[in-house]
Design an enzyme around this catalytic site. Sequence first.
Site, PDB file in Angstrom:
ATOM      1  N   ARG A  60       0.796  -1.223   0.000  1.00  0.00           N
ATOM      2  CA  ARG A  60       0.000   0.000   0.000  1.00  0.00           C
ATOM      3  C   ARG A  60       0.829   1.273   0.000  1.00  0.00           C
ATOM      4  O   ARG A  60       0.277   2.370  -0.021  1.00  0.00           O
ATOM      5  CB  ARG A  60      -0.948   0.006   1.213  1.00  0.00           C
TER       6      ARG A  60
ATOM      7  N   GLN B 160       3.786 -10.065   9.289  1.00  0.00           N
ATOM      8  CA  GLN B 160       2.799 -10.365   8.252  1.00  0.00           C
ATOM      9  C   GLN B 160       3.501 -10.805   6.976  1.00  0.00           C
ATOM     10  O   GLN B 160       2.868 -11.164   5.997  1.00  0.00           O
ATOM     11  CB  GLN B 160       1.963  -9.108   7.953  1.00  0.00           C
TER      12      GLN B 160
ATOM     13  N   ILE C 236       5.744 -12.836   4.213  1.00  0.00           N
ATOM     14  CA  ILE C 236       5.827 -14.238   3.799  1.00  0.00           C
ATOM     15  C   ILE C 236       7.180 -14.518   3.155  1.00  0.00           C
ATOM     16  O   ILE C 236       7.374 -15.540   2.532  1.00  0.00           O
ATOM     17  CB  ILE C 236       4.671 -14.588   2.831  1.00  0.00           C
TER      18      ILE C 236
ATOM     19  N   HIS D 125       0.856 -14.626   8.442  1.00  0.00           N
ATOM     20  CA  HIS D 125       0.303 -14.885   7.108  1.00  0.00           C
ATOM     21  C   HIS D 125       1.001 -16.058   6.423  1.00  0.00           C
ATOM     22  O   HIS D 125       0.935 -16.196   5.204  1.00  0.00           O
ATOM     23  CB  HIS D 125       0.380 -13.616   6.237  1.00  0.00           C
TER      24      HIS D 125
ATOM     25  N   THR E 261       4.621  -1.407   8.663  1.00  0.00           N
ATOM     26  CA  THR E 261       3.285  -1.938   8.383  1.00  0.00           C
ATOM     27  C   THR E 261       2.271  -0.801   8.428  1.00  0.00           C
ATOM     28  O   THR E 261       2.342   0.056   9.310  1.00  0.00           O
ATOM     29  CB  THR E 261       2.869  -3.074   9.342  1.00  0.00           C
TER      30      THR E 261
ATOM     31  N   ASN F 298       7.463   3.978  10.549  1.00  0.00           N
ATOM     32  CA  ASN F 298       6.808   3.752   9.256  1.00  0.00           C
ATOM     33  C   ASN F 298       6.852   5.037   8.438  1.00  0.00           C
ATOM     34  O   ASN F 298       6.685   6.111   8.992  1.00  0.00           O
ATOM     35  CB  ASN F 298       5.341   3.337   9.487  1.00  0.00           C
TER      36      ASN F 298
HETATM   37  P1  OAD Z   1       1.531  -2.363   3.545  1.00  0.00           P
HETATM   38  O1  OAD Z   1       2.035  -2.221   2.149  1.00  0.00           O
HETATM   39  O2  OAD Z   1       0.083  -2.204   3.799  1.00  0.00           O
HETATM   40  O3  OAD Z   1       2.288  -1.319   4.480  1.00  0.00           O
HETATM   41  C1  OAD Z   1       3.689  -1.189   4.420  1.00  0.00           C
HETATM   42  C2  OAD Z   1       4.042   0.125   5.092  1.00  0.00           C
HETATM   43  O4  OAD Z   1       5.461   0.195   5.144  1.00  0.00           O
HETATM   44  C3  OAD Z   1       3.564   1.351   4.311  1.00  0.00           C
HETATM   45  O5  OAD Z   1       2.769   2.164   5.161  1.00  0.00           O
HETATM   46  C4  OAD Z   1       4.847   2.049   3.876  1.00  0.00           C
HETATM   47  O6  OAD Z   1       4.755   3.461   3.992  1.00  0.00           O
HETATM   48  C5  OAD Z   1       5.851   1.523   4.855  1.00  0.00           C
HETATM   49  N1  OAD Z   1       7.220   1.425   4.323  1.00  0.00           N
HETATM   50  C6  OAD Z   1       7.628   0.944   3.126  1.00  0.00           C
HETATM   51  N2  OAD Z   1       8.957   0.964   3.018  1.00  0.00           N
HETATM   52  C7  OAD Z   1       9.419   1.493   4.180  1.00  0.00           C
HETATM   53  C8  OAD Z   1      10.722   1.796   4.674  1.00  0.00           C
HETATM   54  N3  OAD Z   1      11.820   1.542   3.959  1.00  0.00           N
HETATM   55  N4  OAD Z   1      10.818   2.337   5.908  1.00  0.00           N
HETATM   56  C9  OAD Z   1       9.700   2.620   6.651  1.00  0.00           C
HETATM   57  N5  OAD Z   1       8.451   2.348   6.229  1.00  0.00           N
HETATM   58  C10 OAD Z   1       8.312   1.787   5.011  1.00  0.00           C
HETATM   59  O7  OAD Z   1       2.079  -3.775   4.075  1.00  0.00           O
HETATM   60  P2  OAD Z   1       1.569  -4.629   5.321  1.00  0.00           P
HETATM   61  O8  OAD Z   1       1.130  -3.748   6.433  1.00  0.00           O
HETATM   62  O9  OAD Z   1       2.620  -5.631   5.579  1.00  0.00           O
HETATM   63  O10 OAD Z   1      -1.397  -9.886   3.070  1.00  0.00           O
HETATM   64  O11 OAD Z   1       0.301  -5.328   4.684  1.00  0.00           O
HETATM   65  C11 OAD Z   1      -0.417  -6.290   5.403  1.00  0.00           C
HETATM   66  C12 OAD Z   1      -0.911  -7.386   4.503  1.00  0.00           C
HETATM   67  O12 OAD Z   1      -1.588  -6.828   3.380  1.00  0.00           O
HETATM   68  C13 OAD Z   1       0.176  -8.224   3.877  1.00  0.00           C
HETATM   69  O13 OAD Z   1       0.671  -9.225   4.745  1.00  0.00           O
HETATM   70  C14 OAD Z   1      -0.506  -8.824   2.684  1.00  0.00           C
HETATM   71  C15 OAD Z   1      -1.320  -7.632   2.207  1.00  0.00           C
HETATM   72  O14 OAD Z   1      -2.501  -7.931   1.567  1.00  0.00           O
HETATM   73  C16 OAD Z   1      -1.132 -11.154   2.653  1.00  0.00           C
HETATM   74  O15 OAD Z   1      -0.095 -11.467   2.114  1.00  0.00           O
HETATM   75  C17 OAD Z   1      -2.177 -12.158   2.943  1.00  0.00           C
END
Ligand code: OAD
Length: 250
Positions: A37, A104, A106, A122, A198, A222
């Site tokens: 996201r 979360q 994988i 997950h 996250t 984040n």
């Molecule tokens: P998201 O993509 O929702 O969130 C990742 C967050 O990390 C974002 O808010 C980015 O701003 C932040 N971010 C990215 N790179 C960064 C960095 N270098 N330093 C600091 N922050 C950073 O990912 P998750 O929260 O992991 O589900 O998403 C949850 C679940 O949604 C995943 O496990 C997946 C997905 O659908 C499944 O695989 C079933």
Amino acid sequence: MLYEGTDLLMELISKSKYIVALTGAGVSTSAGIPDFRGPQGIYQQPGFPGAMIFDINQFRQDPAIFYKHIGQLLSMNKDIQPTKGHRFLKKLEELGKLKTVVTQNIDGLHKMAGNSYVIEIHGNFESFYTLDMKFHVETDDVILDCVRKGNVPRACDFGGETDEPLKPNVVFFGEAVQGLEKALTEVQKADLIICMGTSLRVYPVAQLPSYRNDNAKLVIINLEPTPYDNEANLVIHADIDETVETLKMV
Ligand code: OAD
């Protein structure tokens, strides 16, 4: 100052005895695995089918959609290594501070970094199953090679009797997450919860910080705001690797 707050982070770490980390895709972006996201996240990419690639009903109808896209999200490239963010959590475990990582992700990178107590809520890519669970294989280079090429692995190609598609031990939307009860217990025991990389938007993980005990401190690292920012003791909106570098622990 860009890393305003790292002094407070250091102080919170030094005062804590039971740290639990909650991690998401942002901890692995600097390893070359995109998040979902964030501004460059795969759900923003034109042509990407979005969260439906992880929808179990969609997989039942057409597993090829999942296998066409999943290569982007895996540490299937053998060169992919844990980031400074992963190594920071390993260091906190070595110091006796961090007890559990609830992730979360994988991609397997927390285990690769050497953390001993990792709850992969997950799931992971360590094994593959038919949907009826009657056949399973442990992951090896042959099956990874098939997945890397974007092909659907089938039971009969790996010693099974049917041509049922194989699904990795990854939790899809519509399936139960893994290790939730243990994760909840760990969160309740924690005196410091560090959420890293996250968006805290996917349930049930998004709910976990709200189960922290009254004395527990909450830290968010984040790039973008999360729904917990206003109740956290410390929010660092900055890159994870650069933040932990400032602490001079990795
Ligand atoms: P998201 O993509 O929702 O969130 C990742 C967050 O990390 C974002 O808010 C980015 O701003 C932040 N971010 C990215 N790179 C960064 C960095 N270098 N330093 C600091 N922050 C950073 O990912 P998750 O929260 O992991 O589900 O998403 C949850 C679940 O949604 C995943 O496990 C997946 C997905 O659908 C499944 O695989 C079933």
